[in-house]
Design a protein around this motif. Structure first.
Motif, short mmCIF file in Angstrom:
data_model
loop_
_atom_site.label_atom_id
_atom_site.label_comp_id
_atom_site.label_asym_id
_atom_site.label_seq_id
_atom_site.Cartn_x
_atom_site.Cartn_y
_atom_site.Cartn_z
N ARG A 17 -12.97 -38.08 -36.92
CA ARG A 17 -12.98 -39.31 -36.12
C ARG A 17 -13.07 -39.01 -34.62
N LEU A 18 -12.40 -37.98 -34.19
CA LEU A 18 -12.49 -37.62 -32.77
C LEU A 18 -13.90 -37.16 -32.42
N ALA A 19 -14.50 -36.35 -33.29
CA ALA A 19 -15.86 -35.87 -33.03
C ALA A 19 -16.83 -37.05 -32.94
N ALA A 20 -16.60 -38.09 -33.74
CA ALA A 20 -17.49 -39.26 -33.73
C ALA A 20 -17.31 -40.10 -32.47
N ALA A 21 -16.23 -39.85 -31.73
CA ALA A 21 -15.94 -40.66 -30.54
C ALA A 21 -16.60 -40.12 -29.28
N LYS A 22 -17.35 -39.05 -29.38
CA LYS A 22 -17.99 -38.50 -28.18
C LYS A 22 -18.96 -39.51 -27.60
N ALA A 23 -19.14 -39.44 -26.30
CA ALA A 23 -19.98 -40.39 -25.58
C ALA A 23 -20.73 -39.64 -24.48
N PRO A 24 -21.73 -40.28 -23.87
CA PRO A 24 -22.50 -39.57 -22.82
C PRO A 24 -21.63 -38.97 -21.73
N MET A 25 -20.52 -39.61 -21.38
CA MET A 25 -19.66 -39.10 -20.31
C MET A 25 -18.43 -38.39 -20.85
N LEU A 26 -18.36 -38.21 -22.16
CA LEU A 26 -17.18 -37.59 -22.75
C LEU A 26 -17.57 -36.71 -23.93
N GLY A 27 -17.43 -35.40 -23.77
CA GLY A 27 -17.63 -34.48 -24.88
C GLY A 27 -16.33 -34.29 -25.65
N GLY A 86 -10.88 -40.86 -22.86
CA GLY A 86 -10.53 -39.82 -23.82
C GLY A 86 -9.07 -39.90 -24.24
N GLN A 87 -8.18 -40.13 -23.27
CA GLN A 87 -6.76 -40.24 -23.61
C GLN A 87 -6.50 -41.44 -24.52
N ALA A 88 -7.17 -42.56 -24.24
CA ALA A 88 -6.99 -43.74 -25.08
C ALA A 88 -7.52 -43.50 -26.49
N ILE A 89 -8.67 -42.85 -26.61
CA ILE A 89 -9.23 -42.53 -27.93
C ILE A 89 -8.27 -41.62 -28.70
N LEU A 90 -7.76 -40.63 -28.01
CA LEU A 90 -6.85 -39.69 -28.65
C LEU A 90 -5.60 -40.39 -29.14
N ASN A 91 -4.98 -41.19 -28.28
CA ASN A 91 -3.75 -41.89 -28.66
C ASN A 91 -3.98 -42.84 -29.83
N ASP A 92 -5.07 -43.61 -29.75
CA ASP A 92 -5.35 -44.60 -30.80
C ASP A 92 -5.68 -43.93 -32.13
N PHE A 95 -5.18 -33.20 -20.02
CA PHE A 95 -6.41 -32.98 -19.27
C PHE A 95 -6.03 -32.16 -18.05
N ASN A 96 -6.23 -30.85 -18.15
CA ASN A 96 -5.66 -29.94 -17.16
C ASN A 96 -6.59 -29.65 -15.98
N ARG A 97 -7.87 -29.99 -16.10
CA ARG A 97 -8.77 -29.81 -14.97
C ARG A 97 -9.62 -31.07 -14.82
N PRO A 98 -9.44 -31.79 -13.72
CA PRO A 98 -10.23 -33.00 -13.52
C PRO A 98 -11.67 -32.67 -13.18
N PRO A 99 -12.58 -33.63 -13.36
CA PRO A 99 -13.97 -33.41 -12.94
C PRO A 99 -14.05 -33.13 -11.44
N LYS A 100 -15.10 -32.42 -11.06
CA LYS A 100 -15.32 -32.08 -9.65
C LYS A 100 -16.62 -32.72 -9.19
N PRO A 101 -16.54 -33.91 -8.59
CA PRO A 101 -17.76 -34.52 -8.03
C PRO A 101 -18.13 -33.88 -6.70
N ILE A 102 -19.30 -34.18 -6.22
CA ILE A 102 -19.74 -33.71 -4.91
C ILE A 102 -19.59 -34.86 -3.93
N ASP A 103 -18.54 -34.82 -3.12
CA ASP A 103 -18.32 -35.86 -2.12
C ASP A 103 -18.96 -35.45 -0.80
#
Length: 402
Positions: free
Chosen positions: A238-248, A284-290, A309-317
């Protein structure tokens, strides 16, 4: 190189490629896998010796305690090596951060332990690119700048941690502490073989999910059991099926099970999430909890969730854009083309950026096949990348990110 200043030219001419290569060969012969505390202690001592050429204080910082869920479902404490910190001119108004790691992915029992030369002149060896070559680049650049007095107006900290390859869990607080208030940061993960830098990065989260069921005889009374292995497998699907374009989502391993004639009462699912932005972390956290709650109810099992989630995304600001532009101009003046490419990989640059500090985290050597027995270093990149760092540092010292 015609557009380099006289100071920049003299600094780059001080960089000694042979000495850097000798360092990499010596350091590459030391096994410093993240769990090899003796090897890490040896590596830390060698790095401290090399850093003694800089006009700063050197200290070893104790790791923050980190726990781990074993294959028996129990929480155990993991030992880590100490982290090396060098502090130069701490009272300077302008300060920088330099980050690297001394640990590798190759443990003492890994078959890849020896250095070798390829026919094309590349050096093959454990950690030569990720990142003992990068550490040589960092220290050589700083030593050359210090020898010229070109950094007299700035201060800086160097952090070389001992646990980057396993997520920097014992050093993340130290990274945040040292990043606070810095103008900019440079990290020494390897560039790609053609010198391309990593731009934006995704984030990561690692979880161990302990599923506790009820054992029973597989033939006599299986209905009295609650199969933890089946529940963990259902959770993984079920977790594998929850992947999305912005969430692996990558369910990576299940520990547990037992004899064929017993309903297993314990299983541990290991799963990795790769969020592309902050919204994806919340998703991701909501999917995991649910999903955990659903599986616990449907399979009548107990589930304990460990991890984060130990490392947040790094955008280019905007600040990061200015720093990349500065590095790019320094490269152009050295005759280098410095490209940039976004990546799903993570490193301590994620943590630095999360502290609000612009960072370019792939200032290390060119090479490839990292985390494999074919890891190689392109030796000519030692001087090339040290020169790139040195010119970048001089320009940060002179004009900041304006």
């Amino acid at each position: 190189m015609a557009t380099l200043s006289g100071l920049e030219r003299s600094v780059t001419e001080r960089i000694d490629g042979a000495a850097m290569l000798a360092q990499v060969e010596a350091w590459g012969a030391i096994n410093s896998g993240t769990r090899n505390l003796a090897g890490l202690a040896t590596m830390a001592a060698r790095l401290a010796d090399a850093a003694a050429a800089l006009p700063g204080t050197i200290r070893l910082v104790e790791p923050v305690p980190v726990d781990y869920i074993g294959s028996d479902g129990r929480r155990t404490m993991l030992d880590h090596g100490r982290h090396l910190v060098v502090t130069v001119r701490p009272d300077a108004a302008t300060r920088l951060l330099f980050v690297g790691h001394m640990d590798t992915v190759y443990g003492v029992d890994h078959p890849f332990q020896q250095l070798a030369w390829r026919p094309d002149g590349a050096l093959v060896g454990p950690g030569v690119t990720d990142m003992k070559g990068g550490l040589a680049v960092m220290l050589a650049a700083l030593a050359a700048v210090e020898a010229s007095n070109g950094a007299a107006g700035i201060g800086y900290d160097i952090l070389i941690n001992a646990d980057e390859e396993t997520g920097s869990l014992s050093s993340s607080a130290l990274i945040a502490e040292l990043a606070a208030g810095k103008l900019a940061a440079l990290g020494y993960e390897p560039a790609l073989a053609d010198g391309t830098l990593a731009g934006a990065r995704g984030g990561t989260g690692n979880f161990s999910i302990v599923v506790r069921g009820r054992s029973a005889h597989a033939g006599r009374n299986p209905e009295d059991g609650r199969n933890a292995l089946v529940a963990a497998s259902d959770l993984a699907i079920r977790l594998a099926a929850a992947k999305a374009p912005m969430l692996g989502v990558n369910p990576a391993r299940i520990d547990g099970g037992g004899p064929n004639n017993m309903v297993p009462d314990l299983a541990i699912l290991r799963v990795n999430f790769r969020p592309r932005d902050a919204e994806a972390i919340a998703q991701g956290q909501a999917i995991l909890n649910d999903t955990v709650a659903t599986i616990a109810g449907e399979h009548d099992v107990g589930i304990d969730l460990h991890g984060s989630f130990n490392r947040p995304p790094k955008p280019i600001d905007a600040g990061a854009e200015r720093l990349f532009a500065l590095v790019g101009r320094a490269g152009a003046d050295l005759g280098l083309t410095i490209g940039r490419r976004d990546t799903g990989g993570v490193c301590d640059g994620n943590n630095v950026a999360a502290a609000g500090v612009p960072v370019v985290d792939t200032m290390g050597v060119r090479g490839g096949a990292i985390h494999s027995s074919d890891e190689f270093l392109l030796v000519d990149s030692l001087v090339e990348r040290a020169a790139l760092s040195a010119v970048t540092i001089l320009r940060l010292a002179k004009g900041g990110l304006a």
